[in-house]
Motif scaffolding. Structure first.
Motif, PDB file in Angstrom:
ATOM      1  N   VAL A  14       6.618  21.900   6.122  1.00 27.09           N
ATOM      2  CA  VAL A  14       5.712  20.943   5.346  1.00 27.09           C
ATOM      3  C   VAL A  14       4.486  22.106   5.285  1.00 27.09           C
ATOM      4  CG1 VAL A  14       4.218  19.153   5.765  1.00 27.09           C
ATOM      5  CG2 VAL A  14       6.403  18.986   6.471  1.00 27.09           C
ATOM      6  N   ILE A  15       4.112  22.695   6.315  1.00 32.19           N
ATOM      7  CA  ILE A  15       2.833  23.709   6.342  1.00 32.19           C
ATOM      8  C   ILE A  15       3.021  24.724   5.129  1.00 32.19           C
ATOM      9  CG2 ILE A  15       1.653  25.430   7.479  1.00 32.19           C
ATOM     10  CD1 ILE A  15       2.429  23.766   9.945  1.00 32.19           C
ATOM     11  N   GLU A  16       4.371  25.314   5.133  1.00 27.44           N
ATOM     12  CA  GLU A  16       4.477  26.218   4.160  1.00 27.44           C
ATOM     13  C   GLU A  16       4.653  25.682   2.740  1.00 27.44           C
ATOM     14  OE1 GLU A  16       8.161  27.970   5.590  1.00 27.44           O
ATOM     15  OE2 GLU A  16       6.826  28.938   7.225  1.00 27.44           O
ATOM     16  N   PHE A  17       5.070  24.419   2.562  1.00 27.20           N
ATOM     17  CA  PHE A  17       5.064  23.871   1.374  1.00 27.20           C
ATOM     18  C   PHE A  17       3.529  23.530   0.872  1.00 27.20           C
ATOM     19  CE2 PHE A  17       4.992  19.965  -1.676  1.00 27.20           C
ATOM     20  CZ  PHE A  17       5.843  20.463  -2.480  1.00 27.20           C
ATOM     21  N   LEU A  18       2.776  23.126   1.675  1.00 26.78           N
ATOM     22  CA  LEU A  18       1.305  22.886   1.487  1.00 26.78           C
ATOM     23  C   LEU A  18       0.743  23.899   0.983  1.00 26.78           C
ATOM     24  CD1 LEU A  18       0.208  20.340   4.269  1.00 26.78           C
ATOM     25  CD2 LEU A  18       0.859  19.622   2.033  1.00 26.78           C
ATOM     26  N   GLN A  19       0.894  24.950   1.614  1.00 20.58           N
ATOM     27  CA  GLN A  19       0.251  26.330   1.182  1.00 20.58           C
ATOM     28  C   GLN A  19       0.812  26.916  -0.172  1.00 20.58           C
ATOM     29  OE1 GLN A  19       1.135  28.734   4.818  1.00 20.58           O
ATOM     30  NE2 GLN A  19      -0.632  28.035   5.643  1.00 20.58           N
TER      31      GLN A  19
ATOM     32  N   VAL B 108      -4.613  20.375  -2.149  1.00 22.60           N
ATOM     33  CA  VAL B 108      -3.473  20.097  -1.478  1.00 22.60           C
ATOM     34  C   VAL B 108      -2.603  18.891  -2.150  1.00 22.60           C
ATOM     35  CG1 VAL B 108      -2.917  18.769   0.756  1.00 22.60           C
ATOM     36  CG2 VAL B 108      -4.810  20.466   0.592  1.00 22.60           C
ATOM     37  N   PRO B 109      -1.264  18.876  -2.176  1.00 27.06           N
ATOM     38  CA  PRO B 109      -0.497  18.014  -2.831  1.00 27.06           C
ATOM     39  C   PRO B 109      -0.667  16.604  -2.138  1.00 27.06           C
ATOM     40  CG  PRO B 109       1.024  19.405  -1.526  1.00 27.06           C
ATOM     41  CD  PRO B 109      -0.258  19.784  -1.563  1.00 27.06           C
ATOM     42  N   SER B 110      -0.188  15.472  -3.120  1.00 25.02           N
ATOM     43  CA  SER B 110      -0.063  14.270  -2.186  1.00 25.02           C
ATOM     44  C   SER B 110       1.027  14.217  -1.423  1.00 25.02           C
ATOM     45  CB  SER B 110      -0.021  13.044  -3.703  1.00 25.02           C
ATOM     46  OG  SER B 110       1.231  13.226  -3.921  1.00 25.02           O
ATOM     47  N   LEU B 111       1.062  13.348  -0.514  1.00 24.43           N
ATOM     48  CA  LEU B 111       2.136  12.815   0.635  1.00 24.43           C
ATOM     49  C   LEU B 111       3.408  12.873  -0.162  1.00 24.43           C
ATOM     50  CD1 LEU B 111       2.260  13.194   3.573  1.00 24.43           C
ATOM     51  CD2 LEU B 111       1.975  10.648   3.249  1.00 24.43           C
ATOM     52  N   ARG B 112       3.383  11.861  -1.462  1.00 30.51           N
ATOM     53  CA  ARG B 112       4.484  11.575  -2.237  1.00 30.51           C
ATOM     54  C   ARG B 112       5.215  12.875  -2.825  1.00 30.51           C
ATOM     55  NH1 ARG B 112       5.061   9.382  -8.246  1.00 30.51           N
ATOM     56  NH2 ARG B 112       6.868   8.520  -8.133  1.00 30.51           N
ATOM     57  N   ARG B 113       4.285  13.945  -3.140  1.00 34.40           N
ATOM     58  CA  ARG B 113       4.751  15.010  -3.472  1.00 34.40           C
ATOM     59  C   ARG B 113       5.499  15.869  -2.580  1.00 34.40           C
ATOM     60  NH1 ARG B 113       5.369  18.212  -7.756  1.00 34.40           N
ATOM     61  NH2 ARG B 113       5.244  20.331  -7.352  1.00 34.40           N
ATOM     62  N   VAL B 114       4.857  15.961  -1.478  1.00 33.15           N
ATOM     63  CA  VAL B 114       5.510  16.594  -0.467  1.00 33.15           C
ATOM     64  C   VAL B 114       6.974  15.966  -0.074  1.00 33.15           C
ATOM     65  CG1 VAL B 114       5.568  17.209   2.308  1.00 33.15           C
ATOM     66  CG2 VAL B 114       3.410  16.951   0.911  1.00 33.15           C
TER      67      VAL B 114
ATOM     68  N   LYS C 151       9.005  14.288  -2.380  1.00 32.54           N
ATOM     69  CA  LYS C 151       9.611  14.661  -3.696  1.00 32.54           C
ATOM     70  C   LYS C 151      10.119  15.965  -4.093  1.00 32.54           C
ATOM     71  CE  LYS C 151      10.067  10.236  -5.747  1.00 32.54           C
ATOM     72  NZ  LYS C 151      10.595   9.594  -6.804  1.00 32.54           N
ATOM     73  N   ALA C 152       8.745  16.846  -3.916  1.00 32.20           N
ATOM     74  CA  ALA C 152       9.186  18.284  -4.346  1.00 32.20           C
ATOM     75  C   ALA C 152       9.422  19.018  -3.202  1.00 32.20           C
ATOM     76  CB  ALA C 152       7.787  18.576  -5.056  1.00 32.20           C
ATOM     77  N   GLY C 153       8.829  18.520  -2.147  1.00 33.35           N
ATOM     78  CA  GLY C 153       8.921  19.356  -0.860  1.00 33.35           C
ATOM     79  C   GLY C 153      10.226  18.995   0.022  1.00 33.35           C
ATOM     80  N   GLY C 154      10.634  17.883  -0.541  1.00 32.93           N
ATOM     81  CA  GLY C 154      11.992  17.454   0.271  1.00 32.93           C
ATOM     82  C   GLY C 154      11.862  17.166   1.759  1.00 32.93           C
ATOM     83  N   VAL C 155      10.912  16.495   1.878  1.00 34.16           N
ATOM     84  CA  VAL C 155      10.565  15.840   3.420  1.00 34.16           C
ATOM     85  C   VAL C 155      10.426  14.599   3.351  1.00 34.16           C
ATOM     86  CG1 VAL C 155       9.427  16.225   5.564  1.00 34.16           C
ATOM     87  CG2 VAL C 155       9.279  18.219   4.192  1.00 34.16           C
ATOM     88  N   PRO C 156      11.183  13.828   4.066  1.00 27.37           N
ATOM     89  CA  PRO C 156      11.525  12.318   3.625  1.00 27.37           C
ATOM     90  C   PRO C 156      10.082  11.786   4.415  1.00 27.37           C
ATOM     91  CG  PRO C 156      13.570  13.029   4.464  1.00 27.37           C
ATOM     92  CD  PRO C 156      12.441  14.184   4.709  1.00 27.37           C
ATOM     93  N   THR C 157       9.461  10.595   3.959  1.00 24.93           N
ATOM     94  CA  THR C 157       8.243   9.887   4.367  1.00 24.93           C
ATOM     95  C   THR C 157       8.546   9.996   6.012  1.00 24.93           C
ATOM     96  OG1 THR C 157       8.104   8.657   2.228  1.00 24.93           O
ATOM     97  CG2 THR C 157       7.017   7.893   3.999  1.00 24.93           C
TER      98      THR C 157
END
Lengths: 105, 158
Positions: free
Chosen positions: A49-54, A63-69, A71-77
């Motif tokens: 998560v940290i690396e995706f945000l960076q 900073v992306p939205s949580l939904r983007r983390v 959808k695009a970051g591949g980490v489930p809610t």
């Protein structure tokens, strides 16, 4: 705005403890903020998560939205809330040495 | 936000209105609350229940008639397809802002730990059962049950 010593390094932070100069961030600082935020030891899931945000912050300047983390970051809610209880986006952004997220979702 | 004595710990939202513009405020507030670590319940009642009804949750549109906020004359809003078009246009904008469509939003709030409930009076009135609702719905509650589980919560009516 002020200075704060985190993990043996003096860094610039805002009144809520977010790093204001991202270049001052390092992994030891991340680990120290994580403990302070009640997250504990950072594991592989946290780092993803940290690396995706960076990466997103570097590309878009925000900073992306949580939904983007998700959808695009591949980490489930569910995982996001499990990794960073009490504030998945706020806490992960703080640990990542980024600004406080400014989106409503 | 810094931890203070007055920080909100728990909210209960009542989602009472159907249509896109009726439902979204409750969902955005619920999701935003979870993101702040606030405990969340949503009580869906009357047409707000469309948001959790399997047959309807995919087809919720913005009201183009009788919606002064739209700034659209009633005759124009009543043209067939107008509501669908307004919904489509708004959907595109919302997607850009990362506001999900209603079914995804419901799933997101549920996965975030938010609890979703259906109102017993409305269920009885419309002749519905748990089978009519999406799997994220916890259960059907009476108003009394709702107040009981809202102990210590701020109640927000939308």
């Amino acid at each position: 705005m002020g200075q704060k010593e985190i993990a043996g390094k003096t860094v610039s932070v805002n009144e809520e403890g977010y790093l204001t100069i991202h270049e001052e961030w390092n992994k030891e600082i991340a680990a120290a903020i994580a403990v302070e935020e009640g997250i504990g030891e950072l594991k592989e899931g946290h780092w993803k998560v940290i690396e995706f945000l960076q990466k997103e912050f570097k590309e878009n300047g925000t900073v992306p939205s949580l939904r983007r983390v998700t959808k695009a970051g591949g980490v489930p809610t569910k995982d996001l809330y499990a990794f960073f209880p009490g504030g998945p986006l706020k806490k992960s952004s703080k640990i990542a040495g980024l600004l406080k997220p400014a989106s409503c979702v | 936000m810094a931890e203070t004595k007055d920080a909100i710990k728990k909210i209960s939202l009542v989602c009472s209105k159907g249509s896109l513009d009726g439902i979204y405020p409750a969902l955005i507030m619920a999701n935003g609350a979870r993101m702040e670590g606030i405990e969340v319940s949503i009580f869906f009642t009357f047409f707000g229940m469309d948001a959790i009804t399997k047959k309807k949750m995919n087809k919720i549109k913005i009201a183009t008639v009788g919606n002064p906020g739209m700034g659209m004359p009633t005759w124009l809003g009543a043209i067939p397809g107008m509501s669908a078009m307004a919904t489509w246009m708004m959907g595109k904008t919302m997607d850009k802002l990362d506001i999900p469509p209603i079914p995804e939003f419901i799933e997101m709030i549920h996965d975030a730990g938010g609890k979703l409930y259906a109102c017993k009076a409305t269920v009885d009135m419309f002749g519905l059962t748990m089978d009519d609702f999406c799997p994220q719905v916890e259960k059907v509650l009476t108003v009394g049950d709702f107040y009981e589980l809202s102990a210590g919560a701020e109640i927000i009516f939308t």
